[in-house]
Motif scaffolding. Structure first.
Motif, mmCIF file in Angstrom:
data_model
loop_
_atom_site.group_PDB
_atom_site.id
_atom_site.type_symbol
_atom_site.label_atom_id
_atom_site.label_comp_id
_atom_site.label_asym_id
_atom_site.label_seq_id
_atom_site.Cartn_x
_atom_site.Cartn_y
_atom_site.Cartn_z
ATOM 1 N N PRO A 1 12.926 -60.098 -34.783
ATOM 2 C CA PRO A 1 11.959 -59.451 -35.684
ATOM 3 C C PRO A 1 12.029 -60.000 -37.112
ATOM 4 O O PRO A 1 10.996 -60.204 -37.755
ATOM 5 N N GLY A 2 13.254 -60.254 -37.585
ATOM 6 C CA GLY A 2 13.401 -60.805 -38.928
ATOM 7 C C GLY A 2 12.856 -62.213 -39.035
ATOM 8 O O GLY A 2 12.240 -62.594 -40.046
ATOM 9 N N GLN B 1 22.195 -60.953 -39.378
ATOM 10 C CA GLN B 1 20.979 -60.959 -38.553
ATOM 11 C C GLN B 1 20.568 -62.381 -38.157
ATOM 12 O O GLN B 1 19.394 -62.728 -38.137
ATOM 13 N N LYS C 1 5.788 -65.091 -40.927
ATOM 14 C CA LYS C 1 4.568 -64.526 -41.504
ATOM 15 C C LYS C 1 4.530 -64.741 -43.012
ATOM 16 O O LYS C 1 3.491 -65.132 -43.577
ATOM 17 N N GLU D 1 14.323 -54.758 -28.332
ATOM 18 C CA GLU D 1 14.819 -53.515 -28.926
ATOM 19 C C GLU D 1 15.417 -52.599 -27.856
ATOM 20 O O GLU D 1 16.471 -51.990 -28.059
ATOM 21 N N ILE E 1 10.441 -63.519 -37.184
ATOM 22 C CA ILE E 1 8.977 -63.426 -37.149
ATOM 23 C C ILE E 1 8.445 -63.021 -38.526
ATOM 24 O O ILE E 1 7.434 -63.557 -39.008
ATOM 25 N N LYS E 2 9.124 -62.085 -39.161
ATOM 26 C CA LYS E 2 8.719 -61.639 -40.499
ATOM 27 C C LYS E 2 8.783 -62.791 -41.494
ATOM 28 O O LYS E 2 7.893 -62.955 -42.342
ATOM 29 N N TYR F 1 18.122 -62.514 -34.930
ATOM 30 C CA TYR F 1 17.326 -61.283 -35.018
ATOM 31 C C TYR F 1 15.854 -61.681 -35.054
ATOM 32 O O TYR F 1 15.314 -62.024 -36.109
ATOM 33 N N GLN G 1 4.898 -61.443 -29.679
ATOM 34 C CA GLN G 1 5.684 -60.339 -30.226
ATOM 35 C C GLN G 1 5.965 -59.228 -29.234
ATOM 36 O O GLN G 1 6.700 -58.286 -29.561
ATOM 37 N N LEU H 1 9.554 -58.375 -28.787
ATOM 38 C CA LEU H 1 10.298 -57.544 -29.740
ATOM 39 C C LEU H 1 10.641 -56.178 -29.140
ATOM 40 O O LEU H 1 11.751 -55.676 -29.312
ATOM 41 N N GLN H 2 9.676 -55.592 -28.428
ATOM 42 C CA GLN H 2 9.924 -54.281 -27.814
ATOM 43 C C GLN H 2 10.961 -54.392 -26.709
ATOM 44 O O GLN H 2 11.871 -53.545 -26.606
#
Length: 354
Positions: free
Chosen positions: A157-158, A152, A164, A196, A160-161, A155, A189, A192-193
């Protein structure tokens, strides 16, 4: 470090301990050296196993790619020089010395020259053509035959996580000085959509995954394209990220850690040159969905690298090499500023991809 190399590493490659060893390049992750002796020269690297915790996968991927490219050279389908492993006396691709490091050697290309900042459309177009030529030559290599050296890796989303989590923990006590940039990153964000939806339509390719301008070598005799280097992150992925990293590292007139943020911007003419060069080599290979994803790749990479720099700053600089206080924070601010410039010019830049 130099004494360690001479006494414990070089003998495994059959090189005399009196060889001249000098640091090479300015990579963020690995330690790289140029080794010269009476009968030859090579590039030696100590792989950062905290980042690449499966280094055997890294060297085996690089070997598979080199072998494939050599076949393409023999068939007249690849015109660049091939960077390939130099094996140990025991015919191994690397040398594991435990606490003293994991070492690998690759061939050194004479007359090679790298740049940190693109100064002309010619430099941008020739480098983009070279990266496109590289990907085109690998388009028939089954990407699933390569191991994921960093799962990943691209990636968002990862990433961003992770940002955070780093902001919440504030392990190095730095959140107060960079909360504005953390807040900015987290407001993006909506990507992200979009990401995806696009990713499900894209084929897996063998990707370079680190198409920075200094990973394309020029021949300093005439500044023609010589070779694509740094195959450490070559693995399966989507080509939009390779395009995006070219946009990130080619288009700004400032280096990626420059604090002259008022000068950090996407140069339209350089963006156009990237599109010309890359699509000239890959235009017939890319699917329609891949072509439509390139603009998304540019935005995602610019944002994501900023997020990674900022996360490392919050974590206490444990991933990227830093050379002074707040180095990663400066890099993050630089990348977010470039991302903002990209968004501000969206309509006119998109035209070059259509």
């Amino acid at each position: 470090m130099i004494d360690l190399i001479r006494q414990q590493v070089l003998p495994h490659f059959g090189i005399v301990s009196s060889a001249k060893v000098t640091p090479l390049g300015n990579g963020h992750i690995n330690d790289t050296f140029l080794v010269r002796w009476e009968n030859g020269e090579l590039v030696l690297q100590r792989i950062n196993t905290d980042v690449f915790n499966t280094p055997n996968a890294l060297v085996h991927n690089a070997d598979k790619i080199a072998q494939h490219l050599h076949k393409k050279v023999a068939q007249g389908e690849y015109q660049l020089s091939v960077v390939e492993p130099v094996k140990t006396l025991d015919n191994a691709l690397a040398l594991d010395l435990g606490k003293q490091g994991y070492w690998r050697a690759i061939n050194y290309l004479p007359h090679s020259h790298s740049i940190e900042v693109v100064t002309s459309e010619h430099e941008a177009e020739s480098a983009a053509k070279a990266f496109g030529h590289f990907s085109c030559a690998l388009s028939d290599l089954d990407a699933t035959d390569l191991e994921d050296v960093i799962p990943q890796f691209h990636y968002l989303p990862g990433r961003i996580k992770q940002l955070k989590a780093a902001a919440a923990e504030d392990a190095a006590g730095r959140i107060s000085e960079c909360s504005v940039w953390v807040d900015f990153a987290l407001t993006q964000q909506s990507l992200l959509q979009e990401l995806e939806q696009a990713s499900t339509q894209l084929p897996l390719r063998t990707c370079h995954n680190d198409t920075k301008i200094n990973n394309m070598l020029y021949d300093k005799r005439d500044m023609s394209s010589l070779a694509i280097i740094d195959l450490d992150t070559c693995m399966k992925g989507h080509l939009m990220y390779d395009f995006g990293d070219m946009v990130r590292t080619f288009t700004s007139p400032e280096e990626e850690d420059s604090t002259n943020l008022d000068k950090v911007e996407v140069r339209e003419s350089i963006f156009a040159a990237i599109c010309r060069g890359y699509l000239a080599e890959l235009g017939d290979v890319l699917t329609l969905d891949e072509k439509q994803s390139l603009w998304l790749g540019a935005r995602v990479i610019c944002l994501m690298i900023g997020v990674r720099f900022l996360t490392d700053h919050l974590n206490g600089d444990v991933y990227f090499h830093v050379h002074h206080e707040n180095h990663n924070l400066q890099r993050a601010a630089n990348q977010f500023t470039l991302y903002q410039s990209l968004l501000a010019q969206q309509d006119k830049l998109l035209a070059y991809l259509k």
